[in-house]
Design an enzyme around this catalytic site. Structure first.
Site, short mmCIF file in Angstrom:
data_model
loop_
_atom_site.label_atom_id
_atom_site.label_comp_id
_atom_site.label_asym_id
_atom_site.label_seq_id
_atom_site.Cartn_x
_atom_site.Cartn_y
_atom_site.Cartn_z
N GLY A 239 0.76 -1.24 0.00
CA GLY A 239 0.00 0.00 0.00
C GLY A 239 0.79 1.29 0.00
O GLY A 239 0.20 2.37 -0.13
N GLU A 273 4.41 -6.48 1.92
CA GLU A 273 3.90 -6.97 0.63
C GLU A 273 3.81 -5.82 -0.36
O GLU A 273 2.74 -5.51 -0.88
CB GLU A 273 2.50 -7.55 0.80
CG GLU A 273 2.44 -8.81 1.62
CD GLU A 273 1.00 -9.31 1.78
OE1 GLU A 273 0.85 -10.49 2.06
OE2 GLU A 273 0.05 -8.51 1.63
N GLY A 275 4.07 -3.63 -3.66
CA GLY A 275 4.05 -3.80 -5.11
C GLY A 275 4.39 -2.49 -5.80
O GLY A 275 5.50 -2.27 -6.32
N ARG A 276 3.43 -1.57 -5.76
CA ARG A 276 3.52 -0.33 -6.52
C ARG A 276 4.80 0.47 -6.24
O ARG A 276 5.42 1.01 -7.16
CB ARG A 276 2.31 0.54 -6.17
CG ARG A 276 2.14 1.75 -7.05
CD ARG A 276 1.05 2.67 -6.50
NE ARG A 276 -0.14 2.02 -6.07
CZ ARG A 276 -1.28 1.95 -6.77
NH1 ARG A 276 -1.37 2.53 -7.94
NH2 ARG A 276 -2.34 1.33 -6.29
N ARG A 312 -6.14 2.20 -15.78
CA ARG A 312 -6.23 2.98 -14.54
C ARG A 312 -6.96 4.33 -14.73
O ARG A 312 -7.80 4.68 -13.90
CB ARG A 312 -4.84 3.20 -13.93
CG ARG A 312 -4.09 1.89 -13.63
CD ARG A 312 -2.87 2.08 -12.75
NE ARG A 312 -3.24 2.43 -11.40
CZ ARG A 312 -3.17 3.63 -10.89
NH1 ARG A 312 -2.69 4.63 -11.60
NH2 ARG A 312 -3.57 3.87 -9.67
N TYR A 316 -10.23 4.26 -12.45
CA TYR A 316 -10.14 4.98 -11.17
C TYR A 316 -10.04 6.50 -11.36
O TYR A 316 -9.85 7.22 -10.40
CB TYR A 316 -8.89 4.57 -10.39
CG TYR A 316 -8.63 3.09 -10.29
CD1 TYR A 316 -9.46 2.25 -9.56
CD2 TYR A 316 -7.50 2.54 -10.90
CE1 TYR A 316 -9.19 0.91 -9.45
CE2 TYR A 316 -7.22 1.19 -10.79
CZ TYR A 316 -8.08 0.38 -10.07
OH TYR A 316 -7.80 -0.96 -9.96
N CYS A 342 -13.69 1.46 -28.71
CA CYS A 342 -15.02 2.04 -28.94
C CYS A 342 -15.78 2.24 -27.65
O CYS A 342 -16.78 1.55 -27.39
CB CYS A 342 -15.80 1.14 -29.89
SG CYS A 342 -14.95 1.01 -31.45
N GLU A 343 -15.29 3.11 -26.81
CA GLU A 343 -15.96 3.46 -25.55
C GLU A 343 -15.59 4.91 -25.26
O GLU A 343 -14.42 5.28 -25.39
CB GLU A 343 -15.41 2.64 -24.37
CG GLU A 343 -15.59 1.17 -24.48
CD GLU A 343 -16.49 0.58 -23.41
OE1 GLU A 343 -17.07 1.33 -22.61
OE2 GLU A 343 -16.59 -0.65 -23.42
N TYR A 371 0.25 -2.20 -12.06
CA TYR A 371 -1.14 -2.29 -12.46
C TYR A 371 -1.36 -1.73 -13.86
O TYR A 371 -2.39 -1.11 -14.15
CB TYR A 371 -2.05 -1.61 -11.41
CG TYR A 371 -1.76 -2.13 -10.01
CD1 TYR A 371 -2.11 -3.43 -9.66
CD2 TYR A 371 -1.09 -1.36 -9.06
CE1 TYR A 371 -1.83 -3.93 -8.40
CE2 TYR A 371 -0.79 -1.87 -7.79
CZ TYR A 371 -1.16 -3.14 -7.48
OH TYR A 371 -0.87 -3.65 -6.23
N1 LLP Z 1 -1.11 -7.17 -0.39
C1 LLP Z 1 -2.43 -7.37 -0.66
C2 LLP Z 1 -3.18 -8.33 0.14
C3 LLP Z 1 -3.04 -6.63 -1.69
O1 LLP Z 1 -4.33 -6.82 -1.93
C4 LLP Z 1 -2.28 -5.70 -2.44
C5 LLP Z 1 -2.90 -4.93 -3.52
C6 LLP Z 1 -0.91 -5.55 -2.14
C7 LLP Z 1 -0.38 -6.30 -1.10
C8 LLP Z 1 -0.01 -4.62 -2.90
O2 LLP Z 1 -0.35 -3.29 -2.76
P1 LLP Z 1 0.63 -2.12 -3.28
O3 LLP Z 1 1.89 -2.13 -2.46
O4 LLP Z 1 0.92 -2.38 -4.72
O5 LLP Z 1 -0.18 -0.89 -3.08
N2 LLP Z 1 -5.30 -1.89 -9.43
C9 LLP Z 1 -5.18 -0.87 -8.42
C10 LLP Z 1 -4.47 -1.36 -7.19
C11 LLP Z 1 -5.10 -2.61 -6.58
C12 LLP Z 1 -4.34 -3.12 -5.37
C13 LLP Z 1 -4.82 -4.47 -4.99
N3 LLP Z 1 -4.12 -5.04 -3.85
C14 LLP Z 1 -4.50 0.34 -9.04
O6 LLP Z 1 -4.21 0.32 -10.22
O7 LLP Z 1 -4.29 1.34 -8.35
#
Ligand code: LLP
Length: 415
Positions: A239, A273, A275-276, A312, A316, A342-343, A371
């Site tokens: 997150g 955990e 990601g982004r 995205r 969003y 086409c949207e 993402y």
């Molecule tokens: N752990 C769990 C249980 C999660 O559900 C997620 C993301 C993460 C870790 C990783 O989160 P991060 O560090 O990447 O924020 N598609 C959306 C984001 C969806 C996130 C889903 N879960 C976007 O494009 O903003």
């Protein structure tokens, strides 16, 4: 810090001119920087150096094998949510003992695959899942190590679609029920309770929600230990947000400074955990302008990337900077940057002020590493884009552009 910069008026990924990548591979194409991936990973790792920790990179953010293998080389583990992600993580060389498995809908097959692979633990999201996992592990003659995903009920102040830690969310187990479910877990033969998991949302740009939720989760750890449960891991989820424009966001050291005291107090290994934060600004989407168009008072740039490539903005309302790959000093104009799908909801930017761009010119959609490709689709029978990894002045295609045959693979004409 990312490695997409102008040199001699041309946007480069590390030392590779993006014009060269687009000419060689075509557009639309995702371009990732190996150096940026490593740099982001190392900054996070160093920030949390004073507490025992494991970074389980969140595979859903970008699951390309090239990306995963670079992170595996840095020592990363993986946070997965499906058998498919487990397959990718293992193929990329991530050790099973560094893999944690989250998600509210794990199937029997996925549980069995993960148990056979010897993953570190399951993040269990409901009592039903707990009971099923106990049964599957029992049938296989194994023990499943688990954490329960608890729902600390804090508002992360992010987009409602990606806020997950509030009571109304479908994720996790309510704090009030957590003790009872932990006791149930402790009574089962084939699961072993080893941790507590939380994940409150994504693209969070403040430290506060993490501190608040960790305080609550920390108290739970105290109570569980008081009941004789050997809690060794606190998984604080992902997150950590990134800057998409000029906004100020906390750095990994800021999170570590706020959270380390709480973590030390509990004496657990912390799992992150993320990601982004690792991959978001390590990637761009290159697209070419196809047409200019006017409709009433509006000006449109029609480009060859669309919502099927990067959803995205449509989904969003997310902001991604869009830069000309070849710098120029033309006058700014206000345009909608739209794709061929086409949207009406197919746009990459709306009412964006940017220097006039002409057909044939290249644009870079920034901060597209997380993402981006992973959420792409074949809508309108568009072939999914190629993916490229730059490394210094070189680059490697880490996923080929889909072919027309790829588009119809597995389909049949009905005679
Ligand atoms: N752990 C769990 C249980 C999660 O559900 C997620 C993301 C993460 C870790 C990783 O989160 P991060 O560090 O990447 O924020 N598609 C959306 C984001 C969806 C996130 C889903 N879960 C976007 O494009 O903003």
């Amino acid at each position: 810090m990312h490695a997409f910069r102008y040199f001699d008026g041309i946007l480069h990924g590390e030392e590779a001119p993006l014009t060269r990548v687009a000419e060689a591979v075509g557009t639309p194409v995702y371009v990732y920087s190996r150096r940026t991936l490593r740099d982001h990973y190392r900054r996070l790792d160093q920030a949390f150096a004073e507490v025992p920790h494991l970074i389980c990179y969140s595979v859903k953010a970008n699951s390309n094998l090239g990306v995963l293998s670079v992170l595996a080389g840095e020592g990363a583990g993986a946070d997965i949510v499906s058998g498919g992600e487990l397959y990718r993580a293992l193929k990329a060389g991530i050790p099973p003992r560094k893999i944690v498995f989250a998600g509210i809908g794990k199937t029997v097959e996925e549980m069995a695959y993960a148990l056979r692979s010897g993953i570190l633990m399951f993040n269990v999201e409901s009592e039903d899942e707990l009971l099923l996992l106990d049964r599957v592990a029992g049938e296989m003659g194994r023990k499943a190590d688990i954490a329960l995903r608890v729902n600390p009920d804090v508002d992360p102040g992010t987009h409602p679609y990606i806020a997950t830690g509030m009571k109304e969310a479908k994720f996790g187990i309510d704090m009030e029920e957590a003790l009872a479910v932990y006791e149930r877990a402790a009574s089962l033969e084939n699961v072993r309770v080893v941790g507590v998991h939380q994940h409150i949302g994504s693209q969070i740009t403040e430290v506060g929600p993490f501190r608040d939720s960790l305080e609550r989760t920390g108290e739970l750890v105290g109570s569980l230990r008081g009941r004789g449960l050997d809690i060794r891991y606190i998984n604080i989820g992902g997150g950590f947000g990134i800057p998409y424009d000029e906004e100020e966001v906390p750095y990994p050291v800021d999170y570590a400074r706020a959270l380390a005291p709480l973590l030390k107090e509990r004496g657990c290994t912390v799992i992150l955990e993320t990601g982004r934060l690792i991959v978001g600004n390590a990637g761009v989407l290159l697209t070419r302008v196809l047409y200019r168009k006017k409709s009433g008072n509006k000006r449109f740039l029609v480009v060859d990337a669309a919502m099927n490539d990067l959803i995205r903005p449509s989904l969003y309302g997310s902001f991604h900077r869009i830069l000309p790959v070849v710098e120029n000093d033309r006058e700014e104009e206000t345009v909608d940057v739209v794709g061929p799908v086409c949207e009406s909801g197919d746009f990459l930017a709306r009412d964006r002020s940017m220097p006039r761009a002409e057909p044939g010119e290249l644009l870079a959609v920034m901060s597209a590493g997380a993402y981006g490709f992973v959420m792409s689709s074949n809508y309108n029978s568009r072939r999914r884009a190629a993916e490229v990894m730059v490394d210094g002045g070189d680059f490697l295609v880490v996923r080929e552009r889909e072919s027309l045959d790829d588009l119809v693979r597995g389909e049949r004409v009905v005679p």
